[in-house]
Design a protein around this motif. Structure first.
Motif, PDB file in Angstrom:
ATOM      1  N   LYS A   1       0.847  -1.197   0.000  1.00 20.79           N
ATOM      2  CA  LYS A   1       0.000   0.000   0.000  1.00 20.79           C
ATOM      3  C   LYS A   1       0.876   1.238   0.000  1.00 20.79           C
ATOM      4  O   LYS A   1       1.863   1.314   0.731  1.00 20.79           O
ATOM      5  N   LYS A   2       0.504   2.195  -0.832  1.00 19.81           N
ATOM      6  CA  LYS A   2       1.262   3.441  -0.914  1.00 19.81           C
ATOM      7  C   LYS A   2       1.141   4.225   0.396  1.00 19.81           C
ATOM      8  O   LYS A   2       0.072   4.264   1.017  1.00 19.81           O
ATOM      9  N   GLY A   3       2.254   4.838   0.784  1.00 18.62           N
ATOM     10  CA  GLY A   3       2.273   5.652   1.992  1.00 18.62           C
ATOM     11  C   GLY A   3       2.892   4.918   3.170  1.00 18.62           C
ATOM     12  O   GLY A   3       3.143   3.723   3.125  1.00 18.62           O
ATOM     13  N   SER A   4       3.131   5.647   4.230  1.00 20.10           N
ATOM     14  CA  SER A   4       3.745   5.079   5.437  1.00 20.10           C
ATOM     15  C   SER A   4       2.725   4.273   6.223  1.00 20.10           C
ATOM     16  O   SER A   4       1.513   4.509   6.140  1.00 20.10           O
ATOM     17  N   ARG A   5       3.235   3.335   7.003  1.00 21.40           N
ATOM     18  CA  ARG A   5       2.363   2.519   7.841  1.00 21.40           C
ATOM     19  C   ARG A   5       1.811   3.369   8.986  1.00 21.40           C
ATOM     20  O   ARG A   5       2.559   4.004   9.726  1.00 21.40           O
ATOM     21  N   LYS A   6       0.502   3.349   9.129  1.00 23.21           N
ATOM     22  CA  LYS A   6      -0.145   4.083  10.213  1.00 23.21           C
ATOM     23  C   LYS A   6      -0.316   3.169  11.417  1.00 23.21           C
ATOM     24  O   LYS A   6      -0.403   1.957  11.293  1.00 23.21           O
ATOM     25  N   ASN A   7      -0.366   3.775  12.581  1.00 21.86           N
ATOM     26  CA  ASN A   7      -0.530   3.007  13.811  1.00 21.86           C
ATOM     27  C   ASN A   7      -2.009   2.645  14.022  1.00 21.86           C
ATOM     28  O   ASN A   7      -2.642   3.072  14.993  1.00 21.86           O
ATOM     29  N   ALA A   8      -2.535   1.888  13.087  1.00 27.10           N
ATOM     30  CA  ALA A   8      -3.924   1.453  13.199  1.00 27.10           C
ATOM     31  C   ALA A   8      -4.050   0.401  14.289  1.00 27.10           C
ATOM     32  O   ALA A   8      -3.093  -0.297  14.634  1.00 27.10           O
ATOM     33  N   ARG A   9      -5.258   0.284  14.810  1.00 31.04           N
ATOM     34  CA  ARG A   9      -5.496  -0.636  15.920  1.00 31.04           C
ATOM     35  C   ARG A   9      -5.183  -2.078  15.537  1.00 31.04           C
ATOM     36  O   ARG A   9      -4.667  -2.845  16.336  1.00 31.04           O
ATOM     37  N   ASP A  10      -5.467  -2.451  14.302  1.00 25.27           N
ATOM     38  CA  ASP A  10      -5.317  -3.859  13.903  1.00 25.27           C
ATOM     39  C   ASP A  10      -4.092  -4.123  13.043  1.00 25.27           C
ATOM     40  O   ASP A  10      -3.926  -5.218  12.529  1.00 25.27           O
ATOM     41  N   SER A  11      -3.218  -3.127  12.852  1.00 26.41           N
ATOM     42  CA  SER A  11      -2.091  -3.306  11.931  1.00 26.41           C
ATOM     43  C   SER A  11      -1.042  -4.274  12.457  1.00 26.41           C
ATOM     44  O   SER A  11      -0.259  -4.835  11.683  1.00 26.41           O
ATOM     45  N   SER A  12      -0.987  -4.476  13.774  1.00 20.57           N
ATOM     46  CA  SER A  12       0.040  -5.342  14.358  1.00 20.57           C
ATOM     47  C   SER A  12      -0.489  -6.717  14.752  1.00 20.57           C
ATOM     48  O   SER A  12       0.235  -7.490  15.374  1.00 20.57           O
ATOM     49  N   TRP A  13      -1.732  -7.039  14.409  1.00 21.15           N
ATOM     50  CA  TRP A  13      -2.256  -8.357  14.744  1.00 21.15           C
ATOM     51  C   TRP A  13      -1.465  -9.446  14.041  1.00 21.15           C
ATOM     52  O   TRP A  13      -1.193  -9.335  12.830  1.00 21.15           O
ATOM     53  N   PRO A  14      -1.073 -10.499  14.742  1.00 19.46           N
ATOM     54  CA  PRO A  14      -0.299 -11.583  14.106  1.00 19.46           C
ATOM     55  C   PRO A  14      -1.141 -12.363  13.104  1.00 19.46           C
ATOM     56  O   PRO A  14      -2.362 -12.485  13.250  1.00 19.46           O
ATOM     57  N   ARG A  15      -0.480 -12.884  12.085  1.00 23.10           N
ATOM     58  CA  ARG A  15      -1.141 -13.659  11.022  1.00 23.10           C
ATOM     59  C   ARG A  15      -0.848 -15.138  11.196  1.00 23.10           C
ATOM     60  O   ARG A  15       0.306 -15.543  11.381  1.00 23.10           O
ATOM     61  N   LEU A  16      -1.867 -15.974  11.123  1.00 27.25           N
ATOM     62  CA  LEU A  16      -1.675 -17.418  11.179  1.00 27.25           C
ATOM     63  C   LEU A  16      -1.094 -17.900   9.859  1.00 27.25           C
ATOM     64  O   LEU A  16      -1.678 -17.678   8.793  1.00 27.25           O
ATOM     65  N   VAL A  17       0.047 -18.567   9.921  1.00 28.83           N
ATOM     66  CA  VAL A  17       0.738 -18.993   8.705  1.00 28.83           C
ATOM     67  C   VAL A  17       0.676 -20.503   8.483  1.00 28.83           C
ATOM     68  O   VAL A  17       1.262 -21.005   7.532  1.00 28.83           O
ATOM     69  N   ARG A  18      -0.022 -21.193   9.356  1.00 32.33           N
ATOM     70  CA  ARG A  18      -0.246 -22.633   9.183  1.00 32.33           C
ATOM     71  C   ARG A  18      -1.588 -22.979   9.829  1.00 32.33           C
ATOM     72  O   ARG A  18      -2.106 -22.208  10.635  1.00 32.33           O
ATOM     73  N   PRO A  19      -2.177 -24.128   9.489  1.00 31.72           N
ATOM     74  CA  PRO A  19      -3.480 -24.480  10.076  1.00 31.72           C
ATOM     75  C   PRO A  19      -3.431 -24.549  11.598  1.00 31.72           C
ATOM     76  O   PRO A  19      -2.436 -24.971  12.183  1.00 31.72           O
ATOM     77  N   THR A  20      -4.517 -24.127  12.228  1.00 30.27           N
ATOM     78  CA  THR A  20      -4.629 -24.201  13.685  1.00 30.27           C
ATOM     79  C   THR A  20      -4.843 -25.645  14.118  1.00 30.27           C
ATOM     80  O   THR A  20      -5.660 -26.367  13.527  1.00 30.27           O
ATOM     81  N   LEU A  21      -4.102 -26.079  15.130  1.00 37.38           N
ATOM     82  CA  LEU A  21      -4.258 -27.426  15.672  1.00 37.38           C
ATOM     83  C   LEU A  21      -5.205 -27.343  16.864  1.00 37.38           C
ATOM     84  O   LEU A  21      -4.862 -26.812  17.914  1.00 37.38           O
ATOM     85  N   VAL A  22      -6.410 -27.839  16.693  1.00 33.32           N
ATOM     86  CA  VAL A  22      -7.437 -27.765  17.732  1.00 33.32           C
ATOM     87  C   VAL A  22      -7.475 -29.080  18.501  1.00 33.32           C
ATOM     88  O   VAL A  22      -7.678 -30.143  17.915  1.00 33.32           O
ATOM     89  N   ARG A  23      -7.279 -28.993  19.815  1.00 32.24           N
ATOM     90  CA  ARG A  23      -7.320 -30.156  20.693  1.00 32.24           C
ATOM     91  C   ARG A  23      -8.423 -29.963  21.730  1.00 32.24           C
ATOM     92  O   ARG A  23      -9.096 -28.942  21.763  1.00 32.24           O
ATOM     93  N   SER A  24      -8.604 -30.942  22.596  1.00 30.16           N
ATOM     94  CA  SER A  24      -9.740 -30.906  23.520  1.00 30.16           C
ATOM     95  C   SER A  24      -9.674 -29.731  24.489  1.00 30.16           C
ATOM     96  O   SER A  24     -10.677 -29.075  24.749  1.00 30.16           O
ATOM     97  N   LYS A  25      -8.484 -29.432  25.032  1.00 30.29           N
ATOM     98  CA  LYS A  25      -8.374 -28.370  26.024  1.00 30.29           C
ATOM     99  C   LYS A  25      -7.378 -27.278  25.648  1.00 30.29           C
ATOM    100  O   LYS A  25      -7.083 -26.405  26.467  1.00 30.29           O
ATOM    101  N   HIS A  26      -6.873 -27.347  24.451  1.00 29.38           N
ATOM    102  CA  HIS A  26      -5.955 -26.300  24.011  1.00 29.38           C
ATOM    103  C   HIS A  26      -5.946 -26.234  22.486  1.00 29.38           C
ATOM    104  O   HIS A  26      -6.430 -27.147  21.810  1.00 29.38           O
ATOM    105  N   SER A  27      -5.394 -25.168  21.957  1.00 27.13           N
ATOM    106  CA  SER A  27      -5.237 -24.985  20.518  1.00 27.13           C
ATOM    107  C   SER A  27      -3.856 -24.416  20.251  1.00 27.13           C
ATOM    108  O   SER A  27      -3.374 -23.552  20.997  1.00 27.13           O
TER     109      SER A  27
END
Length: 490
Positions: free
Chosen positions: A387-413
């Motif tokens: 995107k053209k322009g500098s990165r703005k400090n948006a609320r959601d700009s730093s959210w981490p991205r999932l780069v592999r499928p989520t492993l869902v287990r009975s009591k944890h993920s």
């Protein structure tokens, strides 16, 4: 006699138990997370469901519109459909496994490595002991061996030429999957930036027009001009025929559609710039950089680059990313909108990375021409949205991205993600450590989604598991689990 009885008889059972405890202990890095405050408030008030949190990209099955599939079928005409389908599979397999053209420096490095191998395997005799003719003969044989090995270790790259028949093969074999990949990226832009209404669109290496189809599905009312650039005239002709529903005498479905075989030299700006599955056709890294920087100069909004989800495709995308972000021209300042939550170097392709491609999936239904196919298939691709322009400090700009499928287990993920610090991180979400809302958001997210949270500090814990000793004697039963965890930092 059982092993347990032998150990008891020899009084080695206590030592054996300690050995099991030691072998089953492992150090686990615990990571604190802070869920987005606005999201937390909405979840507590039941205004939003966890499975609908703002980091989820609702894509589903991204199928080519029916009128496009029907137009392709009409465009086939008298060509044998089964042969086209078969050749389409061959073409698709070839493109998926393709390498970029070798660079001169890479060839020189390989030649040096092969020369060292030949010196060790076939050492040259003393030149003083050989006549001139015999020496020339041995040097010739050596050069032939070197060329043969170099050919075996170098990808035989050459550009693909598309005539009328090859264009149809491409449309049948590739259009559905390319449409799904490009459309999934456009949907993310629309989801995260609903105010974006592009007025102009340019597609470099447009092929049969898949990028134009995807853009028109979302922004048909706002886009006033479509410019498709492809070096194959037959590709452009087929693209024009498809938007006319397969009838050359019919009016096109889209307004102001133009075709070129070369990038225009004019400094016209475009809101939406696309290069999808086209950079492998360029003969060198220098040519790729020239094209990308030319496209970036024409960009006045978003530039999307998409390639195959292979290691080579991921490297090409990262090359594009690096060329744009390292530009020193103040008029060409930009930042990564997706998929990376940062502008740093790609952690997957760094020396500390796992040497796997950064890729994502899109689900689609094949065209089904000439063969009965039921159900959806997936397309794996690598991409970057700049995107053209500098990165703005948006609320959601730093959210981490999932780069592999989520492993869902009975009591944890287990979520594996790319963070705003330019690192790969794996977090095991549990209710006790991260809270109910964070766990449910993690379980609802999958590959390609973002997690609406901030990653906090780490603290170390040692967890020791004991296995139950299955014997007939109750006196030898072992304790189920012993756990020692250091205090969480304040």
């Amino acid at each position: 006699m059982s092993l347990n009885k032998i150990l008891i008889s020899t009084r080695l059972l206590p030592q054996f138990h300690q050995l099991i405890l030691k072998s089953n202990s492992r150090n686990v890095c615990k990571i604190a997370v802070n869920l987005d405050p606005e999201l937390t408030e909405k979840l507590e008030k039941d205004e939003l469901k966890h499975r609908h949190h703002p980091g989820i990209i609702k894509k589903g099955s991204l199928n080519v519109p029916k009128h496009i599939a029907q137009a392709i079928h009409r465009a086939v005409g008298d060509f044998p459909i089964k042969t086209l389908v078969k050749d389409g599979k061959v073409l698709n397999q070839y493109i998926n496994s393709r390498h970029p053209p070798p660079e001169t420096k890479d060839l020189q490095k390989k030649i040096q490595e092969i020369s060292v191998e030949l010196d060790l395997k076939y050492p040259m005799p003393d030149e003083s002991e050989l006549g001139e003719d015999e020496l020339q003969k041995k040097n010739y044989i050596r050069q032939q061996k070197l060329k043969k090995i170099l050919k075996e270790r170098t990808f035989a790259w050459k550009p693909i030429t598309y005539g009328a028949y090859e264009a149809l093969v491409y449309a049948i074999g590739r259009s559905a999957q390319e449409y799904a990949a490009i459309s999934s990226i456009f949907k993310e832009i629309e989801n995260r930036h609903p105010e974006f209404k592009p007025r102009s669109f340019i597609d470099f290496g447009s092929g049969v027009g898949t990028g134009m189809w995807a853009a028109s599905d979302l922004w048909k009312e706002s886009i006033f001009e479509y410019l498709n650039v492809d070096s194959s005239r037959e590709m452009n002709d087929l693209s024009d025929l498809i938007i006319r529903d397969g009838n050359a005498n019919q009016k096109p479905r889209l307004r102001n559609v133009y075709y070129r075989q070369f990038l225009p030299s004019a400094d016209t700006k475009y809101d939406l710039v696309v290069s999808a599955f086209s950079l492998f056709e360029l003969p060198s890294a220098k040519d790729r950089k020239e094209v990308i920087m030319n496209l970036w100069k024409k960009c006045d909004g978003y530039m999307i680059v998409v390639e195959e989800g292979s290691r080579r495709g991921s490297e090409i995308v990262n090359e594009v990313r690096s060329n744009v972000l390292t530009s020193r021209d103040p008029d060409l300042v930009g930042h990564v909108f997706a998929p990376c939550p940062h502008d740093l170097s790609c952690p997957r392709l760094s020396e500390q990375g796992d040497n796997t491609p950064c890729n994502f999936n899109a689900s689609y239904e094949p065209l089904g021409l000439g063969e009965n196919i039921s159900g959806n298939v997936t397309k794996r691709f690598s991409y970057v949205v700049l995107k053209k322009g500098s990165r703005k400090n948006a609320r959601d700009s730093s959210w981490p991205r999932l780069v592999r499928p989520t492993l869902v287990r009975s009591k944890h993920s287990v979520c594996r993600m790319c963070t705003s610090k330019g690192t790969l991180l794996e977090i095991v979400f549990t209710k006790s450590k991260h809270g109910r809302d964070a766990l449910r958001c993690a379980r609802a997210s999958d590959w390609g989604d973002r997690l609406p949270l901030e990653i906090g500090e780490q603290w170390e814990s040692t967890k020791i598991h004991k296995k139950r000793d299955k014997t007939n004697s109750k006196e030898t039963e072992m304790q189920d689990e012993v756990e020692t965890i250091s205090e969480k930092p304040n």
